[in-house]
Design a protein around this motif. Structure first.
Motif, PDB file in Angstrom:
ATOM      1  N   THR A 131      -1.423   8.599 -12.933  1.00  0.00           N
ATOM      2  CA  THR A 131      -1.923   7.230 -12.861  1.00  0.00           C
ATOM      3  C   THR A 131      -1.798   6.741 -11.428  1.00  0.00           C
ATOM      4  N   ALA A 132      -2.907   6.373 -10.821  1.00  0.00           N
ATOM      5  CA  ALA A 132      -2.878   5.892  -9.439  1.00  0.00           C
ATOM      6  C   ALA A 132      -2.125   4.576  -9.356  1.00  0.00           C
ATOM      7  N   PHE A 133      -1.632   4.266  -8.173  1.00  0.00           N
ATOM      8  CA  PHE A 133      -0.878   3.040  -7.945  1.00  0.00           C
ATOM      9  C   PHE A 133      -1.768   1.811  -8.153  1.00  0.00           C
ATOM     10  N   LYS A 134      -1.131   0.686  -8.475  1.00  0.00           N
ATOM     11  CA  LYS A 134      -1.835  -0.568  -8.711  1.00  0.00           C
ATOM     12  C   LYS A 134      -1.767  -1.452  -7.467  1.00  0.00           C
ATOM     13  N   PRO A 135      -2.714  -2.380  -7.312  1.00  0.00           N
ATOM     14  CA  PRO A 135      -2.664  -3.298  -6.173  1.00  0.00           C
ATOM     15  C   PRO A 135      -1.320  -4.020  -6.107  1.00  0.00           C
ATOM     16  N   GLY A 136      -0.739  -4.056  -4.911  1.00  0.00           N
ATOM     17  CA  GLY A 136       0.566  -4.671  -4.717  1.00  0.00           C
ATOM     18  C   GLY A 136       1.730  -3.704  -4.791  1.00  0.00           C
ATOM     19  N   PHE A 137       1.459  -2.437  -5.164  1.00  0.00           N
ATOM     20  CA  PHE A 137       2.534  -1.448  -5.280  1.00  0.00           C
ATOM     21  C   PHE A 137       3.090  -1.090  -3.910  1.00  0.00           C
ATOM     22  N   ARG A 138       4.400  -0.933  -3.853  1.00  0.00           N
ATOM     23  CA  ARG A 138       5.074  -0.521  -2.621  1.00  0.00           C
ATOM     24  C   ARG A 138       6.371   0.190  -2.983  1.00  0.00           C
ATOM     25  N   MET A 139       6.854   1.024  -2.082  1.00  0.00           N
ATOM     26  CA  MET A 139       8.109   1.723  -2.335  1.00  0.00           C
ATOM     27  C   MET A 139       8.640   2.285  -1.025  1.00  0.00           C
ATOM     28  N   THR A 140       9.942   2.581  -1.039  1.00  0.00           N
ATOM     29  CA  THR A 140      10.574   3.283   0.068  1.00  0.00           C
ATOM     30  C   THR A 140      11.315   4.481  -0.495  1.00  0.00           C
ATOM     31  N   VAL A 141      11.679   5.404   0.390  1.00  0.00           N
ATOM     32  CA  VAL A 141      12.500   6.544   0.001  1.00  0.00           C
ATOM     33  C   VAL A 141      13.441   6.845   1.160  1.00  0.00           C
ATOM     34  N   GLY A 142      14.647   7.308   0.836  1.00  0.00           N
ATOM     35  CA  GLY A 142      15.645   7.565   1.868  1.00  0.00           C
ATOM     36  C   GLY A 142      16.526   6.349   2.092  1.00  0.00           C
TER      37      GLY A 142
END
Length: 337
Positions: A131-142
């Protein structure tokens, strides 16, 4: 074949399958500046320096409720012209024997993107339906506070360094900075989790709404929705700094992240989704892929642009400070830890 083995190495975080997408493309450098609209929204400047690629709507706030990347950006540094997302990492610095610092530039991935104006290679990987990301999606890693291999390996997967002997070097990855000169530069790889809770576009720590799959490559019940794996490869041009006479007297490696990390274990990345409409979902559904050695995306459903066009998309820095040449302290005066 060599190109196939290299792509399999790049996609090792996801087990290969018949219905798999390996969408790989170049994103030239957009801007290098001290802004971070995810972790430090509204701050100008943010605590440490970042290198940013993608759409030119990047700014210090980027509130998802009012800031729609596809309708705000007028260009992108990525070769899929429908991708107005933003991708960023910390910036690398060389610390000379006399204690001064010099920013390390990025350069185009030599497996197909030598004409790119720096930046990084971006992958979207899948193994089956996602499922592709939705508008407004954000994330970090590390986590920029980590300073040990134990901390990094216990929480995150697939964040590492490759000391490039040649542009085709794959293998020999380390969790910390290479401890010897790297003839073809240092490649930093950052892979994001592939499972989503299906509800939240973000979370207070910008990470809890996503998770890595288990050892059987299955999403946990808390995060049941499979999403594409976002994966960065950044080529850092450490070649001008390979003279051991300029390295620390004790022989330790001389590179530091812009937030002051001399170990490398604080490696991290940020992502804000900004594809137009359903373009990313179409690409994943059609199992789109890319060729190595040439700037070629095999995906009829996507609109693409040349590397030369991508290079023309730039953003003027909104932070007034000098980030070039030799300096006595890191931007933001971050201490070395």
């Amino acid at each position: 074949m060599l190109w196939r083995s290299l792509l399999l190495a790049a996609g090792a975080a996801i087990a290969p399958g018949v219905d798999a997408a390996t969408l790989r493309f170049s994103c030239s450098q957009l801007v290098v500046e001290r802004l971070d609209p995810i972790v430090n929204p509204g701050a100008n400047p943010s605590p440490h320096l970042h290198q940013i690629v993608g759409g030119n709507a990047f700014n210090q706030t980027m509130d998802p409720s009012v800031h729609d990347l596809p309708s705000t950006a007028t260009c992108t540094t990525c070769t899929p012209s429908e991708d107005l997302s933003n991708y960023w990492t910390a910036t690398l610095f060389f610390r000379a024997r006399n204690g001064t610092f010099h920013r390390v530039n990025t350069f185009g991935n030599e497996l197909g993107y030598t004409q790119a104006n720096g930046g990084q290679t971006v992958y979207y990987l899948s193994n089956g339906k996602v499922t592709a990301f939705k508008p407004g999606f954000r994330m970090t890693v590390g986590d920029p506070t980590f300073r040990s291999a134990q901390e990094l390996s216990a929480k995150y997967k697939f964040l590492d360094f490759t000391c490039l002997q040649t542009p085709m070097t794959r293998g020999g990855q380390t969790l910390d900075f290479p401890k010897q000169p790297c003839p073809a530069g240092i490649m930093v790889s950052i892979r994001f989790p592939t499972c989503w809770d299906g509800r939240n576009l973000d979370s207070p720590d910008h990470q809890s709404h996503v998770a890595y799959p288990n050892n059987q490559n299955q999403c946990p019940s808390s995060h049941p929705v499979a999403i594409p794996q976002v994966f960065y490869e950044t080529y850092w041009d450490t070649r001008p700094f390979n003279n051991l006479a300029e390295w620390p007297v004790d022989g330790s490696q001389p590179f530091v992240w812009s937030f002051g990390d001399k170990t490398g274990y604080g490696i991290h990345g940020d992502y804000v989704f900004g594809w137009k409409g359903d373009a990313l979902q179409r690409a994943m559904d059609q199992n789109c892929n890319s060729d190595l050695f040439v700037n070629q995306i095999n995906c009829p459903t996507l609109e693409v642009q040349s590397l030369q066009q991508a290079n023309q998309c730039v953003k003027k820095t909104s932070v007034s400070e000098n980030i070039d040449g030799w300096m006595t302290a890191l931007p933001g005066a971050n201490p070395i830890t």
